[in-house]
Write an enzyme that holds these catalytic residues in place. Structure first.
Site, PDB file in Angstrom:
ATOM      1  N   LYS A   8     -13.668   7.891  -4.445  1.00 29.08           N
ATOM      2  CA  LYS A   8     -13.973   6.913  -3.785  1.00 29.08           C
ATOM      3  C   LYS A   8     -14.049   5.464  -3.967  1.00 29.08           C
ATOM      4  O   LYS A   8     -16.003   5.349  -4.966  1.00 29.08           O
ATOM      5  CB  LYS A   8     -14.237   7.112  -2.391  1.00 29.08           C
TER       6      LYS A   8
ATOM      7  N   ASN B 281     -10.008   3.210   3.042  1.00 28.68           N
ATOM      8  CA  ASN B 281      -8.670   4.798   3.048  1.00 28.68           C
ATOM      9  C   ASN B 281      -8.350   5.071   1.832  1.00 28.68           C
ATOM     10  O   ASN B 281      -8.021   6.047   1.170  1.00 28.68           O
ATOM     11  CB  ASN B 281      -8.275   4.793   4.037  1.00 28.68           C
ATOM     12  N   HIS B 282      -8.136   4.075   0.739  1.00 29.88           N
ATOM     13  CA  HIS B 282      -7.910   4.535  -0.272  1.00 29.88           C
ATOM     14  C   HIS B 282      -8.505   5.368  -1.398  1.00 29.88           C
ATOM     15  O   HIS B 282      -9.776   5.280  -1.116  1.00 29.88           O
ATOM     16  CB  HIS B 282      -8.114   3.115  -1.504  1.00 29.88           C
TER      17      HIS B 282
ATOM     18  N   CYS C  16       1.306  -1.182  -0.588  1.00 29.82           N
ATOM     19  CA  CYS C  16      -0.147   0.046  -0.005  1.00 29.82           C
ATOM     20  C   CYS C  16       0.815   1.571  -0.072  1.00 29.82           C
ATOM     21  O   CYS C  16       2.082   1.173   0.482  1.00 29.82           O
ATOM     22  CB  CYS C  16      -1.078   0.173   1.407  1.00 29.82           C
TER      23      CYS C  16
ATOM     24  N   HIS D 174       3.010   8.660   7.066  1.00 30.08           N
ATOM     25  CA  HIS D 174       1.718   9.123   5.495  1.00 30.08           C
ATOM     26  C   HIS D 174       0.848   9.588   5.589  1.00 30.08           C
ATOM     27  O   HIS D 174       0.600   9.443   3.873  1.00 30.08           O
ATOM     28  CB  HIS D 174       1.941   6.918   5.166  1.00 30.08           C
TER      29      HIS D 174
ATOM     30  N   ASN E 134       3.650   0.187   3.642  1.00 27.53           N
ATOM     31  CA  ASN E 134       3.606  -1.655   4.343  1.00 27.53           C
ATOM     32  C   ASN E 134       4.495  -1.947   3.689  1.00 27.53           C
ATOM     33  O   ASN E 134       4.194  -2.676   2.232  1.00 27.53           O
ATOM     34  CB  ASN E 134       1.684  -1.252   3.653  1.00 27.53           C
TER      35      ASN E 134
ATOM     36  N   SER F  80      -3.056  17.869   1.618  1.00 20.59           N
ATOM     37  CA  SER F  80      -2.018  17.753   1.700  1.00 20.59           C
ATOM     38  C   SER F  80      -0.533  17.912   1.322  1.00 20.59           C
ATOM     39  O   SER F  80      -0.597  18.878   0.920  1.00 20.59           O
ATOM     40  CB  SER F  80      -1.469  16.064   1.115  1.00 20.59           C
TER      41      SER F  80
ATOM     42  N   ALA G  25      -2.557  11.816   7.893  1.00 23.85           N
ATOM     43  CA  ALA G  25      -2.970  12.330   8.616  1.00 23.85           C
ATOM     44  C   ALA G  25      -3.107  11.651  10.242  1.00 23.85           C
ATOM     45  O   ALA G  25      -2.535  11.972  11.576  1.00 23.85           O
ATOM     46  CB  ALA G  25      -4.230  12.712   8.855  1.00 23.85           C
TER      47      ALA G  25
END
Length: 364
Positions: A358, A126-127, A72, A280, A226, A262, A282
């Site tokens: 999303k 969360n992707h 990820c 990576h 990850n 960001s 928040a």
């Protein structure tokens, strides 16, 4: 060595840190072979190991510390879309009517055919895929070397190994593995392949999304958060779960939540103290169920499709709209400020979201 002496935290007194996350990091640091641990300002609890952490071991690796979404990461692409002419509502309608198609690609011959599954899809949770623009440039000289032009939009892609990493974790023996053992070698070989799979997937996602937007793109940064990788100096293995890798010195994005800024940053100073790692994103403040229960009585779904920054959220999944609302996350500015104050990063520029897509549940 005392467990407490192994751990270095990189948050200030003003950054809230959940006690359960700290306890998870302490337990991980107590595992046999663990030498050091770093807790980032976005540290929060995971299923069995903390998110927003890096750990250094010697002679043993722990796959569960990298978790079930190996590979990820977040990629940043330069696009040909003019910021001043872009119509978010037009692309919103197109995305709601048709999912982006996976472009043609060359599949690596050494990969098994089943790895084709889910390539070109971002996934759930969360992707996200996000069109964004530079709100501010903090380091004009560095920005110029990277070709940053505020007149164009940029694309962020956050995605992982789409179930393949979880399948790998489930078939891997629990507990520590000696890297040179047969189980250790098998895990690391599959792990490394998934790192490459996830990189390819982010490129395919970007190509499909930008085709829907009528543009092409150029990769500027791709950072995996990850993984289990050899330590850059000396011996040992760095376990990262929700921690950006900084060993190569390349710029990377620390993502806010949808509806917040960001940050494009780069490593600063000597990186061994923070285990060549940084935040990576928040970091979650509320878990998913808690977020829904807090927000469902306050907001209608339509209210969450437009953010306080004026950006558009394209999401057909009502549950996901609530779970990933900006309120669920820590303050991204505080996270970035903590790392900058600790001398871990330098900020190059601030990114403002324009449209965040999303994934729906179908095909997640």
């Amino acid at each position: 060595m005392n467990t407490q002496d192994k751990i270095v935290f990189f948050h200030s007194a003003s950054t809230w840190m959940e006690g359960r996350a700290v306890e998870q990091l302490k337990r991980a640091a107590e595992l046999p072979g663990m030498i050091a641990a770093a807790g980032m300002p976005d540290l929060h609890p995971g299923l069995s190991a903390p998110v927003g952490a890096a750990l250094l071991s010697e002679g043993v690796i722990y796959p569960e510390l990298a978790g079930g979404d190996v590979g990820c990461g977040i990629a940043l692409f330069r696009t040909g879309l003019a910021a001043g002419k872009f119509k978010a509502a037009k692309l919103e309608r197109r995305l709601l009517a048709h999912l982006p198609e996976t472009p043609e690609y060359e599949f690596p011959a050494q990969w098994p055919a089943w790895l084709r599954r889910d390539l070109g899809t971002a996934g759930h949770g969360n992707h996200f895929v996000e069109l964004t623009g530079f709100e501010e440039v903090r380091d004009p000289v560095r920005a110029e070397t990277l070709g940053i032009d505020r007149r164009n939009l940029w694309l962020l892609v956050h995605s992982g190994s789409r179930g393949h990493g979880q399948a790998l974790l489930e078939r891997t023996p629990k507990g520590g593995l000696v890297p040179e053992s047969e189980p250790g070698r098998k895990y690391l070989a599959a792990h490394d392949r998934l790192l490459e799979w996830a990189k390819l997937n982010r490129r395919l996602i970007a190509a499909g999304f930008l085709a829907a937007a009528g543009s092409d793109g150029e990769l500027v940064s791709d950072n995996c958060h990850n993984s289990i990788l050899p330590a850059p100096a000396g011996s040992g293995w760095i376990h990262r779960k929700g921690a950006a890798a900084t060993a190569e010195g390349a710029p990377f994005v620390i993502a806010g939540s949808r509806g917040t800024f960001s940050y494009l940053v780069e490593p600063a100073g000597e990186q061994s103290r923070n285990l060549w790692s940084a935040a990576h994103g928040a970091g979650r403040k509320w878990n998913r169920q808690g977020t829904r229960s807090r927000l469902e009585t306050r907001f209608k779904p339509e209210n969450l499709k437009r953010t306080r920054l004026g950006s558009v959220v394209v999401c057909s999944d009502r549950q996901l709209l609530y779970e990933e609302a900006p309120e669920a996350y820590k303050n991204i500015e505080t996270v970035v400020d903590d790392l900058a104050a600790a001398g871990v990063i330098r900020v190059i520029g601030v990114l403002r979201p324009v449209l965040t897509w999303k994934s729906p549940k179908e095909g997640e």
